[in-house]
Design a protein around this motif. Structure first.
Motif, mmCIF file in Angstrom:
data_model
loop_
_atom_site.group_PDB
_atom_site.id
_atom_site.type_symbol
_atom_site.label_atom_id
_atom_site.label_comp_id
_atom_site.label_asym_id
_atom_site.label_seq_id
_atom_site.Cartn_x
_atom_site.Cartn_y
_atom_site.Cartn_z
ATOM 1 N N GLY A 132 -10.356 -26.088 71.495
ATOM 2 C CA GLY A 132 -10.046 -25.756 70.905
ATOM 3 C C GLY A 132 -9.959 -24.368 69.650
ATOM 4 N N TYR A 133 -8.497 -24.515 68.607
ATOM 5 C CA TYR A 133 -7.843 -23.618 67.856
ATOM 6 C C TYR A 133 -7.507 -23.976 66.579
ATOM 7 N N ALA A 134 -7.850 -23.337 65.605
ATOM 8 C CA ALA A 134 -6.657 -23.613 64.313
ATOM 9 C C ALA A 134 -5.576 -22.870 64.799
ATOM 10 N N GLU A 135 -4.448 -23.498 64.454
ATOM 11 C CA GLU A 135 -2.919 -22.914 64.194
ATOM 12 C C GLU A 135 -2.521 -22.795 63.554
ATOM 13 N N PHE A 179 -2.975 -26.246 61.811
ATOM 14 C CA PHE A 179 -3.218 -27.619 62.138
ATOM 15 C C PHE A 179 -4.792 -27.424 63.003
ATOM 16 N N ASN A 180 -5.238 -28.521 63.701
ATOM 17 C CA ASN A 180 -6.242 -28.589 64.436
ATOM 18 C C ASN A 180 -5.738 -28.625 65.849
ATOM 19 N N ALA A 181 -5.815 -27.986 66.911
ATOM 20 C CA ALA A 181 -5.421 -27.527 68.012
ATOM 21 C C ALA A 181 -6.174 -27.680 68.684
ATOM 22 N N PRO A 239 -15.004 -26.774 72.999
ATOM 23 C CA PRO A 239 -15.744 -27.708 72.068
ATOM 24 C C PRO A 239 -14.007 -27.788 71.191
ATOM 25 N N GLU A 240 -13.526 -28.382 70.621
ATOM 26 C CA GLU A 240 -12.842 -28.575 69.194
ATOM 27 C C GLU A 240 -12.998 -27.543 68.614
ATOM 28 N N LEU A 241 -12.233 -26.737 67.829
ATOM 29 C CA LEU A 241 -11.679 -25.613 67.120
ATOM 30 C C LEU A 241 -13.480 -24.304 67.583
ATOM 31 N N PHE A 242 -13.253 -24.432 68.639
ATOM 32 C CA PHE A 242 -13.782 -23.293 69.819
ATOM 33 C C PHE A 242 -13.915 -21.874 68.790
ATOM 34 N N ALA A 243 -12.658 -21.855 69.340
ATOM 35 C CA ALA A 243 -12.607 -20.203 68.851
ATOM 36 C C ALA A 243 -12.585 -19.509 67.234
ATOM 37 N N PHE A 285 -6.555 -14.121 70.009
ATOM 38 C CA PHE A 285 -7.976 -15.314 70.747
ATOM 39 C C PHE A 285 -7.023 -16.339 72.562
ATOM 40 N N ALA A 286 -5.721 -16.181 71.994
ATOM 41 C CA ALA A 286 -5.453 -17.378 73.265
ATOM 42 C C ALA A 286 -5.353 -16.080 74.223
#
Length: 96
Positions: free
Chosen positions: A79-82, A89-91, A37-41, A61-62
């Motif tokens: 997905g994660y917050a970069e 950013f939503n990345a 999912p988006e923003l999974f992290a 996390f990466a």
């Protein structure tokens, strides 16, 4: 190519919990790629925590996702917050 989609209720889970759930779900599935999912992290609706949990594309996390991809033989799109300087950013990125 064999692809899978991973969906979970990530509310209140630590990053380690998220990765453990993902690995349990994909282990032995023979997937080439799994889409998370988006923003999974970090999860959704986390207010000010979003900025605190944001990290660079090569952050912890990466690195954990990379290790999971190696262990399972599955590429992971998540997905994660970069964090890029003062900006968040939503990345999304693919590792594996």
């Amino acid at each position: 190519m064999k692809a899978g989609v991973f969906q979970s209720d990530g509310a209140g889970l630590s990053r380690a919990d998220r990765l453990e759930m993902l690995e349990d779900a994909i282990a032995g599935q023979g997937l080439d790629l799994v889409v998370c999912p988006e923003l999974f992290a970090c999860g959704y609706h986390i207010g000010d925590e979003l900025a605190r949990l944001a990290e660079t594309a090569d952050g912890p996390f990466a690195q954990a996702v990379e290790a999971l991809a190696v262990r399972t033989g599955t590429a992971v799109l998540y997905g994660y917050a970069e964090r890029a300087g003062p900006h968040v950013f939503n990345a999304a990125q693919v590792i594996g």
